[in-house]
Design an enzyme around this catalytic site. Structure first.
Site, PDB file in Angstrom:
ATOM      1  CB  ILE A  42      -0.924   0.009   1.227  1.00 35.75           C
ATOM      2  CG1 ILE A  42      -1.834  -1.228   1.204  1.00 35.75           C
ATOM      3  CG2 ILE A  42      -1.772   1.274   1.232  1.00 35.75           C
ATOM      4  CD1 ILE A  42      -2.816  -1.288   2.363  1.00 35.75           C
ATOM      5  N   PRO A  43       1.087   1.856  -1.152  1.00 30.56           N
ATOM      6  CG  PRO A  43       0.904   2.668  -3.338  1.00 30.56           C
ATOM      7  CD  PRO A  43       0.299   1.673  -2.381  1.00 30.56           C
ATOM      8  CB  CYS A  44       1.608   5.452   2.689  1.00 29.12           C
ATOM      9  SG  CYS A  44       2.755   4.417   3.606  1.00 29.12           S
ATOM     10  CG  HIS A  45       6.397   4.495  -1.048  1.00 31.66           C
ATOM     11  ND1 HIS A  45       5.773   3.288  -0.821  1.00 31.66           N
ATOM     12  CD2 HIS A  45       6.699   4.507  -2.375  1.00 31.66           C
ATOM     13  CE1 HIS A  45       5.700   2.598  -1.946  1.00 31.66           C
ATOM     14  NE2 HIS A  45       6.260   3.323  -2.917  1.00 31.66           N
TER      15      HIS A  45
END
Length: 286
Positions: free
Chosen positions: A245-248
């Protein structure tokens, strides 16, 4: 005792920090290598192995100075500007398919009672990573250098679950995202404990392609909560699944990288790594 992989990660993280702190001075390869006590050639080698590109090219990717300039001139939105700052690509990347299934109200309320959670530690390009799953899918992924602390954090999320150290097929499938070969992605199932709002925010993060960036405000608008970017930011900060889950891929509206639960320098490293993999014209610069 740290593994060689962990030592190299710490060295590269320190190099990234030095480059960021001295950006205006444009430090060269020799200068940065000296700061982490490596020869320029060896530094170039391990940096390229970790980031997928050279130090100079990586610096170009993570630099958002050009984005800030475009924003100041009012030529484009923050999201569009970020996409155009060395991050856009004509190549198509088959994204890993990720399906999110929220836990039932009972599972959420009772802290995971009756859930059997398998967990394992693996090396990744960005340090040791703890992966955990239920019988339905991945429930937790986190960069953890301290294994005991990592397990403690996992148990805090599911205080009433039972735990077994064992690598499952879910873990192997999830970790394949680090293989650099995304042409035939597997479907990864997530089984997450979160509120309806959190699940909605985490689902929206999956729509940001690798090599692209968005902002908290843009995501808030996308899910119909344009007046609640802070609430969206809080939900992003509570993301229990690192990288998948690419919160970056979410930055501040000012164009700055912003914070990251697993360290801002790791966030910068991940962004550059993804950009290098999604840019067909990536070259090796010294």
């Amino acid at each position: 005792m740290f593994t060689q992989s962990q030592i190299n990660y710490q060295r590269i993280a320190k190099a990234i920090a030095y480059i960021q702190e001295n950006f205006l001075l444009q430090p060269g390869l020799e200068e940065v290598a000296e700061k982490i006590h490596l020869s320029p050639a060896h530094f170039q080698k391990i940096f390229t192995e970790w980031a997928g590109t050279s130090p100079k090219k990586f610096l170009q990717y993570i630099s958002l100075e050009h984005a800030k300039k475009l924003l100041h001139e009012g030529k484009a939105s923050v999201a569009d500007t970020a996409y155009e700052t060395g991050l856009s690509s004509t190549s198509r990347l088959h994204e890993m398919f990720v399906n999110i299934e929220g836990m039932s109200p009972a599972e959420y309320k009772n802290g995971g009672r009756s859930l059997e959670i398998s967990y394992s530690y693996s090396d990744s390009p960005f340090g040791s990573i703890l992966t955990a799953s239920t019988q339905k899918g991945i429930c937790h992924m986190a960069f953890e250098e301290d294994k005991e602390k990592g397990l403690e954090n996992l148990k805090l999320r599911f205080p009433n679950a039972s735990f077994l150290e064992h690598q499952t097929a879910f873990h192997i499938s999830a970790l394949s995202i680090f293989s650099k070969d995304w042409n035939s992605p597997e479907t990864v199932k997530l089984h997450l404990r979160g509120t309806d709002f959190q699940l909605k925010v985490w689902q929206s993060l999956l729509t940001i392609p690798a090599g692209k960036l968005s902002t908290y405000g843009s995501l808030a608008e996308k899910i119909g909560h344009s007046r609640a970017p802070r609430a969206v930011g809080t939900a992003i900060g509570n993301n229990p699944v690192a990288f998948l889950i690419p919160c970056h891929r979410v930055i501040l509206s000012s164009g700055e990288i912003g914070g990251y639960h697993w360290g801002s320098h790791r966030k910068q490293l991940i962004i550059g790594w993804e950009n290098a993999l999604t840019d067909p014209e990536n070259l090796s610069f010294s």
